[in-house]
Design a protein around this motif. Sequence first.
Motif, PDB file in Angstrom:
ATOM      1  N   TYR A 160      77.240  74.795  84.931  1.00 34.40           N
ATOM      2  CA  TYR A 160      77.185  73.759  85.975  1.00 34.40           C
ATOM      3  C   TYR A 160      76.223  72.624  85.602  1.00 34.40           C
ATOM      4  O   TYR A 160      75.470  72.129  86.436  1.00 34.40           O
ATOM      5  CB  TYR A 160      76.782  74.375  87.319  1.00 34.40           C
ATOM      6  CG  TYR A 160      77.757  75.394  87.840  1.00 34.40           C
ATOM      7  CD1 TYR A 160      78.849  75.016  88.619  1.00 34.40           C
ATOM      8  CD2 TYR A 160      77.610  76.749  87.533  1.00 34.40           C
ATOM      9  CE1 TYR A 160      79.756  75.958  89.089  1.00 34.40           C
ATOM     10  CE2 TYR A 160      78.519  77.695  87.998  1.00 34.40           C
ATOM     11  CZ  TYR A 160      79.590  77.294  88.775  1.00 34.40           C
ATOM     12  OH  TYR A 160      80.493  78.229  89.229  1.00 34.40           O
ATOM     13  N   ILE A 168      73.475  72.405  93.691  1.00 30.11           N
ATOM     14  CA  ILE A 168      74.937  72.355  93.785  1.00 30.11           C
ATOM     15  C   ILE A 168      75.380  72.418  95.243  1.00 30.11           C
ATOM     16  O   ILE A 168      76.288  71.693  95.666  1.00 30.11           O
ATOM     17  CB  ILE A 168      75.560  73.514  92.980  1.00 30.11           C
ATOM     18  CG1 ILE A 168      75.260  73.338  91.485  1.00 30.11           C
ATOM     19  CG2 ILE A 168      77.065  73.588  93.205  1.00 30.11           C
ATOM     20  CD1 ILE A 168      75.644  74.530  90.641  1.00 30.11           C
ATOM     21  N   GLU A 171      74.932  69.057  96.841  1.00 28.66           N
ATOM     22  CA  GLU A 171      75.926  68.090  96.369  1.00 28.66           C
ATOM     23  C   GLU A 171      77.283  68.324  97.027  1.00 28.66           C
ATOM     24  O   GLU A 171      77.962  67.370  97.432  1.00 28.66           O
ATOM     25  CB  GLU A 171      76.059  68.182  94.847  1.00 28.66           C
ATOM     26  CG  GLU A 171      74.848  67.660  94.088  1.00 28.66           C
ATOM     27  CD  GLU A 171      75.031  67.743  92.585  1.00 28.66           C
ATOM     28  OE1 GLU A 171      76.082  68.273  92.149  1.00 28.66           O
ATOM     29  OE2 GLU A 171      74.140  67.283  91.846  1.00 28.66           O
ATOM     30  N   ILE A 172      77.674  69.593  97.132  1.00 21.81           N
ATOM     31  CA  ILE A 172      78.962  69.904  97.760  1.00 21.81           C
ATOM     32  C   ILE A 172      78.946  69.526  99.233  1.00 21.81           C
ATOM     33  O   ILE A 172      79.928  69.002  99.774  1.00 21.81           O
ATOM     34  CB  ILE A 172      79.298  71.403  97.591  1.00 21.81           C
ATOM     35  CG1 ILE A 172      79.418  71.756  96.107  1.00 21.81           C
ATOM     36  CG2 ILE A 172      80.608  71.745  98.299  1.00 21.81           C
ATOM     37  CD1 ILE A 172      79.589  73.239  95.841  1.00 21.81           C
ATOM     38  N   LYS A 177      83.230  68.125  97.592  1.00 19.38           N
ATOM     39  CA  LYS A 177      83.986  68.463  96.387  1.00 19.38           C
ATOM     40  C   LYS A 177      83.429  69.722  95.740  1.00 19.38           C
ATOM     41  O   LYS A 177      82.221  69.946  95.746  1.00 19.38           O
ATOM     42  CB  LYS A 177      83.930  67.309  95.379  1.00 19.38           C
ATOM     43  CG  LYS A 177      84.553  66.019  95.881  1.00 19.38           C
ATOM     44  CD  LYS A 177      84.437  64.925  94.828  1.00 19.38           C
ATOM     45  CE  LYS A 177      85.041  63.614  95.314  1.00 19.38           C
ATOM     46  NZ  LYS A 177      84.900  62.534  94.298  1.00 19.38           N
ATOM     47  N   ARG A 179      82.387  72.203  92.649  1.00 20.68           N
ATOM     48  CA  ARG A 179      81.710  71.964  91.378  1.00 20.68           C
ATOM     49  C   ARG A 179      82.134  73.049  90.392  1.00 20.68           C
ATOM     50  O   ARG A 179      82.015  74.236  90.676  1.00 20.68           O
ATOM     51  CB  ARG A 179      80.188  71.990  91.560  1.00 20.68           C
ATOM     52  CG  ARG A 179      79.633  70.837  92.385  1.00 20.68           C
ATOM     53  CD  ARG A 179      79.867  69.500  91.696  1.00 20.68           C
ATOM     54  NE  ARG A 179      79.197  68.391  92.364  1.00 20.68           N
ATOM     55  CZ  ARG A 179      79.703  67.707  93.382  1.00 20.68           C
ATOM     56  NH1 ARG A 179      80.892  68.045  93.874  1.00 20.68           N
ATOM     57  NH2 ARG A 179      79.047  66.703  93.914  1.00 20.68           N
ATOM     58  N   TYR A 180      82.627  72.592  89.233  1.00 23.52           N
ATOM     59  CA  TYR A 180      83.088  73.534  88.212  1.00 23.52           C
ATOM     60  C   TYR A 180      81.968  73.841  87.227  1.00 23.52           C
ATOM     61  O   TYR A 180      81.135  72.982  86.916  1.00 23.52           O
ATOM     62  CB  TYR A 180      84.296  72.970  87.466  1.00 23.52           C
ATOM     63  CG  TYR A 180      85.576  73.057  88.257  1.00 23.52           C
ATOM     64  CD1 TYR A 180      86.393  74.181  88.166  1.00 23.52           C
ATOM     65  CD2 TYR A 180      85.961  72.026  89.115  1.00 23.52           C
ATOM     66  CE1 TYR A 180      87.562  74.276  88.901  1.00 23.52           C
ATOM     67  CE2 TYR A 180      87.131  72.111  89.853  1.00 23.52           C
ATOM     68  CZ  TYR A 180      87.928  73.236  89.743  1.00 23.52           C
ATOM     69  OH  TYR A 180      89.078  73.336  90.478  1.00 23.52           O
ATOM     70  N   GLU A 184      80.599  68.087  84.708  1.00 25.86           N
ATOM     71  CA  GLU A 184      81.297  66.848  85.028  1.00 25.86           C
ATOM     72  C   GLU A 184      81.981  66.233  83.814  1.00 25.86           C
ATOM     73  O   GLU A 184      82.940  65.487  83.946  1.00 25.86           O
ATOM     74  CB  GLU A 184      80.305  65.843  85.628  1.00 25.86           C
ATOM     75  CG  GLU A 184      79.693  66.310  86.947  1.00 25.86           C
ATOM     76  CD  GLU A 184      78.699  65.321  87.503  1.00 25.86           C
ATOM     77  OE1 GLU A 184      78.563  64.232  86.907  1.00 25.86           O
ATOM     78  OE2 GLU A 184      78.059  65.624  88.522  1.00 25.86           O
ATOM     79  N   PHE A 247      84.059  78.106  89.573  1.00 28.70           N
ATOM     80  CA  PHE A 247      83.647  76.953  90.375  1.00 28.70           C
ATOM     81  C   PHE A 247      82.885  77.428  91.601  1.00 28.70           C
ATOM     82  O   PHE A 247      82.920  78.614  91.959  1.00 28.70           O
ATOM     83  CB  PHE A 247      84.860  76.117  90.796  1.00 28.70           C
ATOM     84  CG  PHE A 247      85.830  76.843  91.693  1.00 28.70           C
ATOM     85  CD1 PHE A 247      85.732  76.761  93.079  1.00 28.70           C
ATOM     86  CD2 PHE A 247      86.852  77.616  91.151  1.00 28.70           C
ATOM     87  CE1 PHE A 247      86.628  77.440  93.906  1.00 28.70           C
ATOM     88  CE2 PHE A 247      87.754  78.295  91.969  1.00 28.70           C
ATOM     89  CZ  PHE A 247      87.641  78.206  93.349  1.00 28.70           C
TER      90      PHE A 247
END
Length: 305
Positions: A160, A168, A171-172, A177, A179-180, A184, A247
């Motif tokens: 990540y 994370i 951010e989500i 969205k 996160r994988y 990015e 993810f």
Amino acid sequence: MFSILGLINTWIGYINMNVKIKNRVYTIVGGVGNFYLLYVAWRFFANGFIGRGLLFILAFLVLLYFTYLNAIYWFTEKKAKWDISPKIENALGIKSKDPEEEARKKVARMRQAGFVQTNGIFDENQDFLPAEITTSEAELANIQIVADSLKKINYLHLDYDGKSKNTIFKEIKSDGKVRYALGETPQALPYFELKNVEGKLVIYGGINQIESYQLGTVKTIGLMPASEAAKKYHIYLATVVLTGGPFMIAGRSTAMEDNEPFRIDAKIAYTSREKKAAPKVASSYYEKTLSLEDEHLSRRRDRRR
């Protein structure tokens, strides 16, 4: 004792892990090792060396203070009280850096280098088209084999971008969205190739040409079926990247990890088949040039005689 700590430090260096986890381990090891100074101080006191014992006690307290700062920084989201680090940085003229941010930048640079088309370097004016790729169950299984092989050789980083779980999650929450773990920046396969198999454009890829697998078939290029595009253009496989995999999504109070199969995505470079070839110089030009050179050489020979 210090030799043991040095060995532990060396062993940790061999392990590829998240920068936050690694520094947590360093903090624990350093904190435990610090108590060895208390033992040394006690031995000095027992043998009557009070001054030396006090020096070791002082060293223990200083290191204990910095262990406390590291523990607060790496194990919590709080800010440590009585933190003199900024004053030390100002006094020594040191510009502070966030280790996690630096690690993310380093990983991003490595991945960006991996994303450069390994089938050659294409300039900005090159024509590219996205490709729609279909994969059978066997090809999807091959992609998982390739991904596992890349993980084993430490080419594929599923961390990540070095971000913490809490980062994370925030951010989500902010953009909704997922996160994988791939990060990015897309990660290109080290080897890939486009083959024409019974009129179909088939993508092969893997660690190298020896260990390559059939990964998918190009269905469309741009808005055109692949077969029609191949008749109209010269088709070149510019890059193939991995997508999917582990993810994270936002749960109620933390980020939750899930998994999906790895897949591939590709970008196609093309040139028109109607481009005119470079004009050829007429053969009569070369004949005239050669005859003039022969005449010039013969005149020089006559003069020498």
